[in-house]
Design a protein around this motif. Structure first.
Motif, PDB file in Angstrom:
ATOM      1  N   THR A 146       0.892  -1.232   0.117  1.00  0.00           N
ATOM      2  CA  THR A 146      -0.024   0.076   0.050  1.00  0.00           C
ATOM      3  C   THR A 146       0.927   1.358   0.026  1.00  0.00           C
ATOM      4  N   VAL A 147       1.840   1.267   0.943  1.00  0.00           N
ATOM      5  CA  VAL A 147       2.703   2.348   1.146  1.00  0.00           C
ATOM      6  C   VAL A 147       3.473   2.658  -0.210  1.00  0.00           C
ATOM      7  N   LYS A 148       4.109   1.484  -0.845  1.00  0.00           N
ATOM      8  CA  LYS A 148       4.810   1.630  -1.942  1.00  0.00           C
ATOM      9  C   LYS A 148       3.942   2.252  -3.199  1.00  0.00           C
ATOM     10  N   HIS A 149       2.849   1.777  -3.230  1.00  0.00           N
ATOM     11  CA  HIS A 149       2.102   2.173  -4.662  1.00  0.00           C
ATOM     12  C   HIS A 149       1.832   3.564  -4.237  1.00  0.00           C
ATOM     13  N   ARG A 150       1.255   4.060  -3.296  1.00  0.00           N
ATOM     14  CA  ARG A 150       1.031   5.631  -2.780  1.00  0.00           C
ATOM     15  C   ARG A 150       2.256   6.350  -3.108  1.00  0.00           C
ATOM     16  N   PHE A 151       3.361   5.825  -2.738  1.00  0.00           N
ATOM     17  CA  PHE A 151       4.649   6.782  -2.721  1.00  0.00           C
ATOM     18  C   PHE A 151       4.884   6.783  -4.611  1.00  0.00           C
ATOM     19  N   ALA A 152       4.638   5.661  -5.177  1.00  0.00           N
ATOM     20  CA  ALA A 152       5.007   5.431  -6.678  1.00  0.00           C
ATOM     21  C   ALA A 152       4.147   6.510  -7.481  1.00  0.00           C
ATOM     22  N   ASN A 153       2.791   6.701  -6.921  1.00  0.00           N
ATOM     23  CA  ASN A 153       1.904   7.620  -7.570  1.00  0.00           C
ATOM     24  C   ASN A 153       2.224   9.096  -7.526  1.00  0.00           C
ATOM     25  N   LEU A 154       3.040   9.416  -6.404  1.00  0.00           N
ATOM     26  CA  LEU A 154       3.561  10.652  -6.037  1.00  0.00           C
ATOM     27  C   LEU A 154       4.371  10.973  -7.288  1.00  0.00           C
ATOM     28  N   THR A 155       5.126  10.031  -7.520  1.00  0.00           N
ATOM     29  CA  THR A 155       6.572  10.299  -8.246  1.00  0.00           C
ATOM     30  C   THR A 155       5.929  10.032 -10.014  1.00  0.00           C
ATOM     31  N   LYS A 156       4.696   9.948  -9.980  1.00  0.00           N
ATOM     32  CA  LYS A 156       4.492   9.976 -11.568  1.00  0.00           C
ATOM     33  C   LYS A 156       4.106  11.384 -12.129  1.00  0.00           C
ATOM     34  N   GLY A 157       4.852  11.713 -13.424  1.00  0.00           N
ATOM     35  CA  GLY A 157       4.794  12.821 -13.975  1.00  0.00           C
ATOM     36  C   GLY A 157       3.521  12.755 -15.133  1.00  0.00           C
ATOM     37  N   CYS A 158       3.984  13.362 -16.112  1.00  0.00           N
ATOM     38  CA  CYS A 158       3.108  13.412 -17.266  1.00  0.00           C
ATOM     39  C   CYS A 158       2.120  11.848 -17.665  1.00  0.00           C
ATOM     40  N   THR A 159       0.897  12.226 -17.816  1.00  0.00           N
ATOM     41  CA  THR A 159      -0.093  11.160 -17.956  1.00  0.00           C
ATOM     42  C   THR A 159      -0.525  11.159 -19.676  1.00  0.00           C
ATOM     43  N   CYS A 160      -0.022  12.032 -20.339  1.00  0.00           N
ATOM     44  CA  CYS A 160      -0.525  11.938 -21.727  1.00  0.00           C
ATOM     45  C   CYS A 160      -0.106  10.823 -22.392  1.00  0.00           C
ATOM     46  N   PRO A 161      -1.010  10.076 -23.477  1.00  0.00           N
ATOM     47  CA  PRO A 161      -0.522   8.978 -24.303  1.00  0.00           C
ATOM     48  C   PRO A 161       0.503   9.242 -24.950  1.00  0.00           C
ATOM     49  N   LYS A 162       1.136   8.104 -25.066  1.00  0.00           N
ATOM     50  CA  LYS A 162       2.751   8.109 -25.657  1.00  0.00           C
ATOM     51  C   LYS A 162       2.875   8.702 -27.021  1.00  0.00           C
ATOM     52  N   ASN A 163       1.496   8.625 -27.828  1.00  0.00           N
ATOM     53  CA  ASN A 163       1.673   9.126 -29.138  1.00  0.00           C
ATOM     54  C   ASN A 163       1.446  10.651 -29.305  1.00  0.00           C
ATOM     55  N   PHE A 164       1.054  11.341 -28.247  1.00  0.00           N
ATOM     56  CA  PHE A 164       0.989  12.911 -28.055  1.00  0.00           C
ATOM     57  C   PHE A 164       2.481  13.426 -28.402  1.00  0.00           C
ATOM     58  N   PRO A 165       2.786  14.423 -29.268  1.00  0.00           N
ATOM     59  CA  PRO A 165       4.124  14.909 -29.605  1.00  0.00           C
ATOM     60  C   PRO A 165       4.426  15.727 -28.229  1.00  0.00           C
ATOM     61  N   VAL A 166       3.497  16.477 -27.600  1.00  0.00           N
ATOM     62  CA  VAL A 166       3.790  17.403 -26.738  1.00  0.00           C
ATOM     63  C   VAL A 166       2.918  16.964 -25.453  1.00  0.00           C
ATOM     64  N   CYS A 167       3.457  17.166 -24.310  1.00  0.00           N
ATOM     65  CA  CYS A 167       2.607  17.080 -22.960  1.00  0.00           C
ATOM     66  C   CYS A 167       1.579  18.232 -23.016  1.00  0.00           C
ATOM     67  N   VAL A 168       0.321  17.762 -22.815  1.00  0.00           N
ATOM     68  CA  VAL A 168      -0.751  18.684 -22.763  1.00  0.00           C
ATOM     69  C   VAL A 168      -1.613  18.744 -21.190  1.00  0.00           C
ATOM     70  N   CYS A 169      -0.957  17.486 -20.632  1.00  0.00           N
ATOM     71  CA  CYS A 169      -1.627  17.604 -19.130  1.00  0.00           C
ATOM     72  C   CYS A 169      -1.095  18.354 -17.992  1.00  0.00           C
ATOM     73  N   GLY A 170       0.448  18.447 -18.198  1.00  0.00           N
ATOM     74  CA  GLY A 170       0.928  19.682 -17.314  1.00  0.00           C
ATOM     75  C   GLY A 170       1.246  18.891 -15.867  1.00  0.00           C
ATOM     76  N   ASN A 171       1.233  17.649 -15.828  1.00  0.00           N
ATOM     77  CA  ASN A 171       1.338  17.027 -14.364  1.00  0.00           C
ATOM     78  C   ASN A 171       2.871  16.860 -14.213  1.00  0.00           C
ATOM     79  N   LYS A 172       3.386  17.188 -13.038  1.00  0.00           N
ATOM     80  CA  LYS A 172       4.491  17.104 -12.640  1.00  0.00           C
ATOM     81  C   LYS A 172       4.977  16.053 -11.460  1.00  0.00           C
ATOM     82  N   PRO A 173       5.783  15.270 -11.229  1.00  0.00           N
ATOM     83  CA  PRO A 173       6.056  14.848 -10.147  1.00  0.00           C
ATOM     84  C   PRO A 173       5.970  15.319  -8.701  1.00  0.00           C
ATOM     85  N   LYS A 174       5.255  14.771  -8.111  1.00  0.00           N
ATOM     86  CA  LYS A 174       5.190  15.628  -6.570  1.00  0.00           C
ATOM     87  C   LYS A 174       6.301  15.156  -5.639  1.00  0.00           C
ATOM     88  N   ALA A 175       6.898  14.272  -5.753  1.00  0.00           N
ATOM     89  CA  ALA A 175       7.855  13.815  -4.967  1.00  0.00           C
ATOM     90  C   ALA A 175       8.819  12.944  -5.625  1.00  0.00           C
TER      91      ALA A 175
END
Length: 100
Positions: A41-70
């Motif tokens: 549980t802790v490992k997955h919660r921490f892993a979610n905090l490190t995720k950045g961009c969630t755009c599909p791989k075929n997008f040429p540019v990031c449009v979501c603007g998500n940045k890693p939080k941790a």
């Protein structure tokens, strides 16, 4: 069975998120887990905090603007001396996340 009956995992994920939200940038939250279900549980919660961009791989540019939080530091397990002094500590893990 004890974990289920006592509802020990019910609030763990939310507690980790709440602790992290209370941190200032550069602050760290550390959690010691003693059971594989807690650690997962802790490992997955921490892993979610490190995720950045969630755009599909075929997008040429990031449009979501998500940045890693941790930044998650390497998990620490008990050493040989601790295991020889206290064999019950073998399942313990210390996990730490640092807020960016």
């Amino acid at each position: 069975i004890r974990i289920y009956v006592n509802g020990e995992l019910d609030g763990l994920g939310d507690a980790v998120d709440d602790m992290f939200d209370c941190l200032k940038p550069g602050g760290r939250v550390s959690v010691i887990t003693f059971h594989s279900l807690e650690d997962k549980t802790v490992k997955h919660r921490f892993a979610n905090l490190t995720k950045g961009c969630t755009c599909p791989k075929n997008f040429p540019v990031c449009v979501c603007g998500n940045k890693p939080k941790a930044k998650v530091l390497k998990a620490v397990a008990p050493g040989a001396k601790e295991l020889s002094d206290n064999s019950r500590s073998r399942s313990a893990r210390l996990r730490t996340a640092e807020k960016l």
